[in-house]
Design a protein around this motif. Structure first.
Motif, PDB file in Angstrom:
ATOM      1  N   ASN A 135       0.816  -1.211   0.000  1.00  0.00           N
ATOM      2  CA  ASN A 135       0.000   0.000   0.000  1.00  0.00           C
ATOM      3  C   ASN A 135       0.850   1.262   0.000  1.00  0.00           C
ATOM      4  O   ASN A 135       1.998   1.265   0.476  1.00  0.00           O
ATOM      5  N   THR A 136       0.301   2.324  -0.551  1.00  0.00           N
ATOM      6  CA  THR A 136       0.980   3.625  -0.602  1.00  0.00           C
ATOM      7  C   THR A 136       0.174   4.644   0.210  1.00  0.00           C
ATOM      8  O   THR A 136      -0.892   4.336   0.752  1.00  0.00           O
ATOM      9  N   ASP A 137       0.679   5.858   0.263  1.00  0.00           N
ATOM     10  CA  ASP A 137      -0.032   6.921   0.983  1.00  0.00           C
ATOM     11  C   ASP A 137      -1.352   7.283   0.305  1.00  0.00           C
ATOM     12  O   ASP A 137      -2.205   7.942   0.910  1.00  0.00           O
ATOM     13  N   ALA A 138      -1.506   6.860  -0.970  1.00  0.00           N
ATOM     14  CA  ALA A 138      -2.731   7.181  -1.698  1.00  0.00           C
ATOM     15  C   ALA A 138      -3.874   6.234  -1.370  1.00  0.00           C
ATOM     16  O   ALA A 138      -5.002   6.439  -1.810  1.00  0.00           O
ATOM     17  N   CYS A 139      -3.614   5.180  -0.580  1.00  0.00           N
ATOM     18  CA  CYS A 139      -4.623   4.151  -0.319  1.00  0.00           C
ATOM     19  C   CYS A 139      -5.775   4.700   0.515  1.00  0.00           C
ATOM     20  O   CYS A 139      -5.582   5.376   1.524  1.00  0.00           O
ATOM     21  N   ILE A 140      -6.982   4.397   0.095  1.00  0.00           N
ATOM     22  CA  ILE A 140      -8.207   4.772   0.811  1.00  0.00           C
ATOM     23  C   ILE A 140      -8.969   3.483   1.105  1.00  0.00           C
ATOM     24  O   ILE A 140      -9.363   2.766   0.190  1.00  0.00           O
TER      25      ILE A 140
END
Length: 629
Positions: A165-170
């Motif tokens: 996962n990245t910081d963009a994950c919602i």
């Protein structure tokens, strides 16, 4: 004594046919075994063939393409052009191919003894099956990976705290709705109604990050293939082992496996429909699916989509139907089978739509968005939207395992027929040498295709899979179907073909089929071809990323590969023949002397085949039209 009427003549002919078959079956089988080293195998039962056709025709496209096309093209109104295309294009071609293969007991290449100048059509069928067979098993490998990942207490695509996962994950996709207001976000905020996290990157759902980063390890683009993803390589190897062991004895082993692969998906679809239809939002999804927008019927694109979907859904012009029918008993009622399979196939597409949109309706309700915001197509629907939807169900690992096991069954049923088509084509070209080595041929085909599939499981492999899915079959399939119909109806002659069918099933097709094969079906196919050509667009990945020039060129190369082989054998035979150019053309358009039923007992049923050396064309009626009672 009064002459017998048409009905009495047909009854007498059927009795004669049964008598000849009973008396000469053992002798003919012995002769065939002596000639070819081993008798050509047959389905062990009528149900084996029927279920194999259903398993072949009912594939992944019924689950991830048809529902999307319905929602895109006017909901329930889409059924109007869909059924029209089934009646005038899909069903006539389906019946034609079953009768064609069953009569000759030959694969899609050798069968063109009927008109050698068109043997390239058979090679084109095999070329398409080869390209599809390579990437189709990669999709099955994806399904296997998701199936294994489902055996856990918490599904891995449900959360954002994983290594991929990245910081963009919602985690909560409801924030992706442009209509969301005053929503409290943990790692993101809304800018102009669009969810954007604090790093300024557009947010991505947890299920999409799992698919792109956790499973595919997707590279930056088509020009960056990267490394082979080792766990996908193992899944691909397992997929090919499953195919090999299920086809190890040809149709005799595959005919037993399809009892499961053709029925299990219906059980799972029914369970999912019952479970999801009672959940909040399911009815909204179903309404979205079936509510007709008849104004869309004025759009030519809708009719084009219906025609293309029928073509892909019934799997006509791939060579698989010819190949499977070639293992039928000569007297199998292929007319009845074509009606049953076509009806079940199209009914399955419609039925699957209710299941899918009840799931999407539930998911949209959970996220607080419209159904159209979660509807997708292709791999995005199968490996992003569906996994996220089942993850929201109680006991989600169970539903996830059932869902992906269903996809595995659908995929394998189609893949069996694709590989069987290729193996049959190879063996029928060299029956004396290879008929007794079917297991070896099947093993070599599976091994070669596994190696050819390795580029598709690299970090950039999914770009190749999507490119092959969009460009390996399409225009060439419809052209093959058109040529096939024209050759049999106009060059071989509908009267000859009707007599061939009567030899098998005891009665001639009625005038409807004559009208379709000679006029209506070719006209509809020409229209579909036109729609397809008008709608061609540059290759795009995921609906957003356009392929680079190299990718566009490769896509066109895949399309042209199956087109280029069509005229080559004809050119060869014309050059090899003697006489003037037109004499050569006429000669290589006629059936070869060995064209006809495989067994001598069946050739004796008609003077066209029992009298050796007499060209089949000499028996045509003067006006080349059927004499239908």
């Amino acid at each position: 004594m009064a002459d017998k009427g048409p009905k009495q003549k047909r009854q007498a002919r059927r009795k004669f046919v049964q008598y000849v078959r009973q008396k000469s079956r053992a002798r003919a089988a012995k002769e065939a075994k002596e000639d070819n080293g081993e008798e050509r195998p047959e389905w062990t039962g009528k149900l084996d063939f029927l279920l194999s056709c259903i398993s072949y025709a009912v594939g992944l496209g019924n689950v991830w393409r048809f529902p999307y096309l319905c929602y895109k093209n006017g909901g329930g109104a889409f059924l109007v052009p869909y059924i029209f295309m089934l009646a005038f294009a899909g069903l006539p071609l389906f019946y034609l191919e079953l009768a064609f293969g069953q009569f000759s007991s030959l694969g899609p290449v050798s069968i063109w003894r009927i008109s050698p100048i068109f043997k390239g059509v058979g090679y084109a069928m095999v070329a398409i099956s080869m390209m599809v067979g390579i990437y189709y098993n990669v999709v099955i490998a994806y399904t296997l990976y998701y199936l294994f990942a489902s055996f856990t207490a918490t599904l891995p695509w449900l959360t954002c705290n994983n290594p991929w996962n990245t910081d963009a994950c919602i985690q909560d996709r409801s924030v992706l709705s442009a209509n969301t207001t005053n929503t409290s976000l943990t790692n993101s905020s809304l800018i102009n109604g669009t969810a954007v996290n604090h790093t300024g990157v557009r947010p991505v759902s947890a299920s999409e990050e799992y698919w792109r980063n956790g499973v595919l390890q997707l590279s930056e683009g088509f020009d960056y293939p990267g490394e082979v993803v080792w766990y996908l390589c193992l899944c691909l190897l397992l997929a090919w082992l499953l195919v090999f062991f299920c086809l190890i004895k040809g149709v005799q082993s595959a005919g037993k496996v399809v009892y499961f692969t053709s029925t299990f998906p219906y059980i799972v679809l029914t369970i999912l429909l019952i479970r999801c239809s009672i959940m909040d939002g399911a009815i909204d999804g179903i309404k979205f699916y079936v509510t007709p927008d008849f104004s869309r019927l004025q759009d030519a694109e809708v009719w084009g989509d219906a025609g293309i979907q029928i073509f892909f859904s019934l799997s006509v012009a791939w060579g698989g139907l010819i190949s499977m029918a070639s293992y039928n008993r000569f007297s199998q009622n292929c007319y009845r089978d074509s009606i049953i399979v076509s009806t079940i196939n199209c009914g399955t597409s419609i039925y699957a739509g209710f299941v899918i949109f009840s799931i999407l309706g539930f998911m949209a309700n959970e996220m607080g968005v419209d159904v159209k915001d979660v509807a997708d197509k292709g791999s995005g629907l199968a490996f992003v939207t569906y996994p996220e939807a089942v993850a929201r169900l109680p006991i989600s690992p169970l539903w996830s395992a059932l869902f992906f096991f269903m996809l595995l069954s659908l995929g394998l049923g189609t893949q069996f027929a694709i590989i069987q088509t290729i193996v049959t084509s190879i063996i029928d070209e060299f029956p004396e040498r290879l008929m007794s080595k079917r297991m070896l041929v099947t093993g070599l085909v599976c091994l070669v295709f596994f190696l050819l599939g390795l580029p598709c499981i690299t970090q950039g492999g999914n770009y190749m899979v999507e490119l092959m899915n969009d460009w390996s079959a399409g225009f060439s399939l419809m052209l093959i179907g058109l040529v096939e119909c024209v050759v049999i109806a106009w060059i071989y002659g509908t009267d000859n073909f009707f007599r061939d069918i009567e030899m098998m099933i005891g009665f001639r097709p009625n005038r409807w089929w004559w009208l379709c094969w000679k006029f209506l079906t070719p006209a509809v196919l020409l229209a579909i071809l036109l729609f397809y050509l008008i709608g061609i667009k540059p290759a795009i990945y995921g609906g957003r990323l356009e392929f680079p020039t190299s990718g566009q060129a490769l896509g066109w190369l895949m399309t042209l590969t199956s087109l280029v082989v069509i005229p080559l054998p004809g050119i060869y035979y014309i050059c090899k023949a003697e006489g003037t150019f037109m004499e050569r053309v006429r000669k290589v358009m006629k059936p070869l002397p060995e064209w006809g039923p495989h067994l001598e007992e069946n050739r004796e049923l008609d003077e066209r085949y029992s009298k050796k050396g007499i060209p089949l064309a000499d028996y045509r009626d003067a006006d080349n039209t059927p004499n239908i009672a």
